[in-house]
Every structure is written in C-alpha cells, then in structure tokens.
Design an enzyme around this catalytic site. Structure first.
Site, PDB file in Angstrom:
ATOM      1  N   HIS A 419       0.813  -1.220   0.000  1.00 56.74           N
ATOM      2  CA  HIS A 419       0.000   0.000   0.000  1.00 56.74           C
ATOM      3  C   HIS A 419       0.844   1.268   0.000  1.00 56.74           C
ATOM      4  O   HIS A 419       0.320   2.366  -0.207  1.00 56.74           O
ATOM      5  CB  HIS A 419      -0.945   0.006   1.212  1.00 56.74           C
ATOM      6  CG  HIS A 419      -2.345   0.385   0.875  1.00 56.74           C
ATOM      7  ND1 HIS A 419      -2.653   1.449   0.056  1.00 56.74           N
ATOM      8  CD2 HIS A 419      -3.540  -0.163   1.235  1.00 56.74           C
ATOM      9  CE1 HIS A 419      -3.961   1.555  -0.059  1.00 56.74           C
ATOM     10  NE2 HIS A 419      -4.528   0.576   0.627  1.00 56.74           N
ATOM     11  N   ASP A 423      -2.480   2.886  -4.345  1.00 60.85           N
ATOM     12  CA  ASP A 423      -3.732   2.871  -3.611  1.00 60.85           C
ATOM     13  C   ASP A 423      -4.720   1.928  -4.287  1.00 60.85           C
ATOM     14  O   ASP A 423      -4.396   1.264  -5.279  1.00 60.85           O
ATOM     15  CB  ASP A 423      -4.308   4.289  -3.515  1.00 60.85           C
ATOM     16  CG  ASP A 423      -3.400   5.225  -2.723  1.00 60.85           C
ATOM     17  OD1 ASP A 423      -2.822   4.762  -1.729  1.00 60.85           O
ATOM     18  OD2 ASP A 423      -3.288   6.401  -3.110  1.00 60.85           O
TER      19      ASP A 423
END
Length: 448
Positions: A419, A423
């Site tokens: 992450h 995104d």
C-alpha cells in the site's frame, strides 16, 4: 615433488555465507580432473555441485553430509606434483606435506579424526590408508549385541560429537551407518530419540491416565530452519514486518481463456502452452499498463523505485519446499517463449539444479496456488517486490453468461499489493484488467 593444495568453499554469490553438504562426489584417494565437481551442497537458494579448480589426488575431505560449511573453509585437499600433474595415488603424497586444519580431517595419507568413546572426550588424529576400515584398525569393532566397544570410535564430524555430548550419549554404544562405519548425525539423532523418556499425556478432563491403559506416545520432531526453509521463513517474516500489504480479489469466467489455449495447442507443430504461460503473458501486459506496480521500496532513502524490466517470478512447489524461479525479461517474450521458460525452470526447480541467479532478482510474482485445489488465498508478498497475483483453481460453477444462468469455468484472482506503492484505484485497475483478459483474451490484442 607433490604438493597439497587446499580447496575451500568458494563465494557462491547473493550474500550467501555458508552451505550444507548434501553428498560427496569423490572419495579420499580418487583422482580428480580440473573443474570436476567434488561435492554437492545446498545453499539457502539452491542445490549446486561445487567443482574443484585443481587436478590431482584427493587426500582429505572436510565434513559429512548434513554439516554446515562456511564460505572460505576447506572442502578437500588435493595432491598435485610440481609440474601440475596429478600423482598416481595418494601413497605418492609425502609425509612432509603441509598439514591443514578443519572439521575432522587433515591432509596426508587420507587421515581422519577419530574421537574417543564418550561425546565429551578429546579426539586424537592418526593416519590411515585411504578407504581403510577405521574400526578394525583401532580395535573399535563392537562386541556382543548391546555391548560397548572398547577404544576410540570413528566419528569425523565435530557436530556429531557435540550433539552426543549435549545429550550425554556414549558414542561407543553406536554402530555407524556411514562409510567404513563412520557415525553420522542421523545415527546420533536416532539414538537420542530412542533414549528420550516418553511423556504420558493427560486425559481431556485433566486427570492422569489410568494405570495399565494403553497410551499412544509419539516423539516430537524438530526441523532446523536453515537452508531453503530458513530463507523462505526469513523472507516471509521480513515481508510481514516491513510491507503494509492489502488484498483485493475478483471472480472471473475463464471459459474463453481455456478455449483459446486449446486452439493454440491444436495448431500443427505448435509448442504446447500452459495456462500459467497465458497468465504470465497477461501479467506482463497489465504491468505495462500499470508500471508503478513493477517496483520496490528503498527504505533507506525513503523512495519508491520503479523498475524498467519485468523479471517475473512464479511459485513452484518442490520436494525441498517452495521456490520462486524468475523469468528474466518476461515483458519481451512471446507466450510460447514464456511457456518454454516456465517448463525449463520448473524442471530445474524439481531437480534442485536452479542456480542462485535463477532464484533472485524478481520484480513481480505470479502464484498459482490453484494447483493445490484451493479457490483463494491472501499470499504474502515476495520481499522486496511490491505486488503478487494469486490464481485459484479453475472449476465449473454456475455463472450468469449473456443474461442466462450457465455452467462456466470460473477462477478466483487475488491481488496483494504494497500500500506504500499504490492505492486501491491502481490495484483495482490492475486486477480488473487481468480479469478482463481472462474473460476475453482478445483484450490482449489491443496492446499488440
């Protein structure tokens, strides 16, 4: 005049500092040629045969199968003459030759380290003929069944002596299964397991078992986290510690993909293409569209490093454990070329002959856990990569196709990503593109 040259475990690259001896390919007294493999070792990345740079007669070996040998420590000593030619036998090697230290052997006329009976007793060294029976020459041949042999016992590995000493085991009570009666680590471990007192389990309600009632008692097994298993454990643990990962998944209708594969393989003279090869081709197309996923994070400089080439790893289960061979420059290969490389690397992985270079440097991993008959998974990212595509089994399921309920070949795709690198929009776009290509392989033609 013959001289002895010491061959040490060479630097195997990729930061490897040690290797475990799997099996010896030569015996003391054998004549070896230059670059002839003398030992097979297992590193944390692969099983490799180590060639000796000297031609001559093997005068000593250092270590037994199962022993760990650090880089730079001796493996064998080889007697060669001053002109580079090999002596005809180890008997031509003079007693004045240089002695070498090491784990349980010294140069000379095939000398071995013979330890005294108890595990804690100090060992002594002596010369024996190459191939001679150490027990017979030392008078250490065991007597009656269950008796204790007198005098020294043949133990080459210091690890074996230490293991026996730690468990209070008298080595004189053992009969070695190694060459010439040498006591191996497996002999000691077997004796230790047999000597350990059985633990009586408690009943489910916490009370002790009744006297005289039969109880099934097992012995716990301890597996060292080293070699390949140790490397896998370290990489997975590091991935969990460092990477904030997230997983998304989607079901896809793979009926058309299977039909395309069947048509490819039916073509005359065509190389057979696997489903994994088609998925690899889809991955390279998806990474071309979402290059930010072909990356790694440089934690020291706090930077995301996007990589220009796709070196595609794929998970392969072997007898030695899980390995991830890497297809170099996968983005530049055709589907047929990907299929051929996957087949070659898979065969080498199962044979344990992959080189360290073929197991490192990946930028993205394809994990086909569907071969185990499971539908889905949340895989751990192969550190230091930034993402992994997981593929479940392809199974017949009810599916709405063109507005009607039908039985279709359905597969679950999962995508685990770092992450820090992207995104949900990017990860979702990547996974949706992959699913679209699985459902409609013609989508790939857009980028051709």
């Amino acid at each position: 005049m013959p001289q002895v040259l010491e061959f040490t475990l060479p630097d195997l690259g990729e930061g490897l500092t040690e290797a475990e001896i799997v099996r010896w390919l030569v015996e003391v007294g054998d004549v070896v040629a230059v670059d002839q493999p003398v030992v097979e070792v297992e590193t944390a990345k692969a099983m490799v045969e180590v060639p000796c740079p000297y031609g001559g007669v093997v005068t000593a070996r250092f270590g037994e199968p199962g022993d760990e040998v650090p880089v730079g420590k001796p493996l064998v000593t080889v007697a060669v003459d001053g002109q580079g030619a090999a002596p005809e036998s180890v008997a031509d090697f003079p007693d004045t030759a240089r002695q070498t230290g090491g784990s349980g052997a010294e140069s000379g006329s095939g000398s071995v380290l013979v330890g005294y009976g108890t595990g804690g007793a100090a060992p002594r060294r002596r010369r024996v003929r190459p191939g001679a029976d150490v027990r017979a020459e030392d008078g250490a041949e065991g007597g009656a069944e269950g008796g204790v042999a007198e005098g020294p016992v043949p133990v080459v590995s210091p690890l074996v002596r230490r293991l026996a000493r730690e468990h209070g085991l008298d080595l004189r009570t053992l009969r070695g299964t190694g060459k010439n009666g040498l006591i191996l680590r497996t002999d000691v471990e077997r004796a230790i397991a047999a000597a350990e007192p059985a633990t009586v389990p408690a009943l489910a309600n916490g009370s002790a078992t009744q006297a005289g009632s039969p109880v099934a008692v097992g012995t716990e097994t301890r597996v060292p986290l080293r070699g390949l298993r140790g490397l896998v454990a370290e990489k997975l643990s590091r991935s969990r510690r460092e990477i904030p990962d997230a997983t998304t998944w989607v079901d896809a209708d793979a009926t058309e993909l299977l039909a395309v594969r069947a048509a490819m393989n039916a073509a005359s003279g065509a190389r057979k293409v696997s489903v994994l090869a088609l998925l690899a081709r889809i991955c390279t197309a998806a990474l071309a569209r979402y290059p930010e996923l072909n990356a790694r994070v440089d934690t020291e400089r706090n930077e995301i490093v996007r990589l220009p080439a796709v070196h595609l790893g794929f998970a392969a289960q072997t007898d030695r454990g899980l390995v991830v061979p890497v297809i170099r420059d996968a983005h530049a290969r055709t589907t047929e070329e990907l299929a051929a490389e996957i087949a070659r690397l898979t065969e080498a992985a199962r044979a344990g002959t992959l080189s360290p270079a073929e197991l490192t440097g990946g930028t993205f991993t394809l994990n086909n856990y569907g071969v185990f008959g499971v539908d889905g998974s949340t895989p751990i990212i192969n550190h230091p990569e930034a993402a992994m595509l997981g593929v479940g089994r392809i199974a017949a399921k009810p599916w709405v196709h063109e507005g009607e309920l039908a039985v279709r070949q359905v597969v679950q795709l999962s995508f685990t990503f770092d992450h820090r690198v992207c995104d949900g929009g990017t990860s979702g776009g990547f996974l949706r593109f992959v699913a679209d290509c699985v459902e409609q392989p013609a989508v790939l033609l857009r980028g051709v």
